[in-house]
Motif scaffolding. Sequence first.
Motif, short mmCIF file in Angstrom:
data_model
loop_
_atom_site.label_atom_id
_atom_site.label_comp_id
_atom_site.label_asym_id
_atom_site.label_seq_id
_atom_site.Cartn_x
_atom_site.Cartn_y
_atom_site.Cartn_z
N ALA A 37 12.65 1.92 0.17
CA ALA A 37 11.84 3.02 -0.40
C ALA A 37 10.36 2.71 -0.22
CB ALA A 37 12.19 3.21 -1.87
N TRP A 38 9.98 1.45 -0.39
CA TRP A 38 8.59 1.03 -0.19
C TRP A 38 8.19 1.22 1.28
CZ3 TRP A 38 6.67 -3.01 2.81
CH2 TRP A 38 5.35 -3.37 2.59
N VAL A 39 9.07 0.86 2.21
CA VAL A 39 8.80 1.05 3.64
C VAL A 39 8.63 2.55 3.93
CG1 VAL A 39 9.76 0.85 5.97
CG2 VAL A 39 9.92 -1.08 4.39
N ALA A 40 9.52 3.38 3.40
CA ALA A 40 9.42 4.83 3.62
C ALA A 40 8.08 5.37 3.14
CB ALA A 40 10.57 5.54 2.92
N GLU A 41 7.61 4.86 2.03
CA GLU A 41 6.31 5.29 1.50
C GLU A 41 5.17 4.90 2.44
OE1 GLU A 41 3.57 4.36 -2.41
OE2 GLU A 41 5.74 4.50 -2.69
N GLY A 42 5.28 3.72 3.06
CA GLY A 42 4.27 3.30 4.04
C GLY A 42 4.20 4.24 5.23
N TYR A 43 5.35 4.75 5.65
CA TYR A 43 5.38 5.74 6.73
C TYR A 43 4.80 7.07 6.27
CZ TYR A 43 8.12 2.96 10.03
OH TYR A 43 8.54 2.00 10.93
N ALA B 3 -6.68 -4.03 2.47
CA ALA B 3 -5.80 -2.99 1.95
C ALA B 3 -4.34 -3.30 2.29
CB ALA B 3 -6.20 -1.63 2.52
N LEU B 4 -4.09 -3.83 3.48
CA LEU B 4 -2.72 -4.19 3.85
C LEU B 4 -2.22 -5.37 3.03
CD1 LEU B 4 -2.87 -3.71 7.72
CD2 LEU B 4 -1.67 -2.27 6.06
N ALA B 5 -3.09 -6.33 2.77
CA ALA B 5 -2.70 -7.46 1.92
C ALA B 5 -2.33 -6.98 0.52
CB ALA B 5 -3.82 -8.50 1.86
N ALA B 6 -3.10 -6.04 0.00
CA ALA B 6 -2.79 -5.47 -1.32
C ALA B 6 -1.48 -4.70 -1.27
CB ALA B 6 -3.93 -4.58 -1.79
N LEU B 7 -1.23 -3.99 -0.18
CA LEU B 7 -0.01 -3.22 -0.03
C LEU B 7 1.21 -4.13 0.04
CD1 LEU B 7 1.44 -0.52 0.37
CD2 LEU B 7 0.98 -0.75 2.83
N VAL B 8 1.18 -5.17 0.86
CA VAL B 8 2.36 -6.04 0.97
C VAL B 8 2.64 -6.76 -0.35
CG1 VAL B 8 2.17 -6.30 3.48
CG2 VAL B 8 1.19 -8.04 2.00
N ALA B 9 1.63 -6.95 -1.17
CA ALA B 9 1.85 -7.57 -2.48
C ALA B 9 2.68 -6.67 -3.39
CB ALA B 9 0.51 -7.90 -3.14
N THR B 10 2.79 -5.38 -3.06
CA THR B 10 3.58 -4.44 -3.86
C THR B 10 4.99 -4.26 -3.31
OG1 THR B 10 2.90 -2.44 -2.66
CG2 THR B 10 1.48 -3.18 -4.49
N ASP B 11 5.32 -4.91 -2.20
CA ASP B 11 6.68 -4.82 -1.65
C ASP B 11 7.64 -5.42 -2.69
OD1 ASP B 11 9.13 -5.22 -0.34
OD2 ASP B 11 8.18 -5.82 1.54
N PRO B 12 8.71 -4.70 -3.04
CA PRO B 12 9.67 -5.25 -3.98
C PRO B 12 10.24 -6.61 -3.58
CG PRO B 12 10.03 -2.91 -3.73
CD PRO B 12 9.00 -3.31 -2.70
N PHE B 13 10.33 -6.89 -2.29
CA PHE B 13 10.76 -8.22 -1.84
C PHE B 13 9.78 -9.29 -2.32
CE2 PHE B 13 13.32 -7.11 2.28
CZ PHE B 13 14.41 -6.73 1.51
N VAL B 14 8.48 -9.01 -2.21
CA VAL B 14 7.46 -9.97 -2.62
C VAL B 14 7.45 -10.11 -4.14
CG1 VAL B 14 4.97 -10.44 -2.65
CG2 VAL B 14 6.06 -9.59 -0.56
N ILE B 15 7.52 -8.99 -4.83
CA ILE B 15 7.51 -9.01 -6.30
C ILE B 15 8.70 -9.82 -6.82
CG2 ILE B 15 7.79 -7.57 -8.36
CD1 ILE B 15 6.16 -5.41 -6.79
N ALA B 16 9.87 -9.68 -6.15
CA ALA B 16 11.07 -10.41 -6.57
C ALA B 16 11.07 -11.86 -6.11
CB ALA B 16 12.31 -9.70 -6.04
N GLY B 17 10.11 -12.23 -5.26
CA GLY B 17 10.02 -13.60 -4.78
C GLY B 17 11.07 -13.98 -3.75
N VAL B 18 11.57 -12.96 -3.00
CA VAL B 18 12.60 -13.25 -2.00
C VAL B 18 12.05 -13.28 -0.57
CG1 VAL B 18 14.42 -12.32 -3.46
CG2 VAL B 18 13.37 -10.83 -1.73
N ALA B 19 10.77 -12.97 -0.41
CA ALA B 19 10.17 -12.94 0.92
C ALA B 19 8.66 -13.14 0.81
CB ALA B 19 10.48 -11.63 1.63
N GLN B 20 8.07 -13.52 1.95
CA GLN B 20 6.61 -13.63 2.05
C GLN B 20 6.17 -13.01 3.36
OE1 GLN B 20 6.03 -17.85 1.72
NE2 GLN B 20 6.45 -18.21 3.89
N TYR B 21 4.90 -12.61 3.42
CA TYR B 21 4.34 -11.96 4.59
C TYR B 21 3.29 -12.83 5.26
CZ TYR B 21 6.25 -7.28 3.84
OH TYR B 21 7.08 -6.19 3.73
#
Length: 94
Positions: free
Chosen positions: A24-30, A57-75
């Motif tokens: 859903a987060w990816v869809a919003e980016g599109y 702005a992209l760094a702020a955006l990737v910080a809102t990815d649910p994967f990052v928030i859940a601590g399961v991935a990094q960018y």
Amino acid sequence: MFILTLTYTVPLDAVDAHIAPHMAWVAEGYEKGIFLASGRKEPRTGGVILAHGQRDALAALVATDPFVIAGVAQYEITELVLSRTAPGLERLKA
């Protein structure tokens, strides 16, 4: 243009628990016109997103990815200054 490289930091079963909100987060980016292309790495160790915008702005955006928030991935965010594209892909240089 930027290459957003996503790397999983936990086993896939933990990642999969967050797939729906991440997609859903990816869809919003599109929808916002920020993301240009995206997909999974093979083997499945993460993903890649082609994006345009400003690094901060992209760094702020990737910080809102649910994967990052859940601590399961990094960018990793890599800026790419294109000098040439195949016909039809000129928009990527903008």
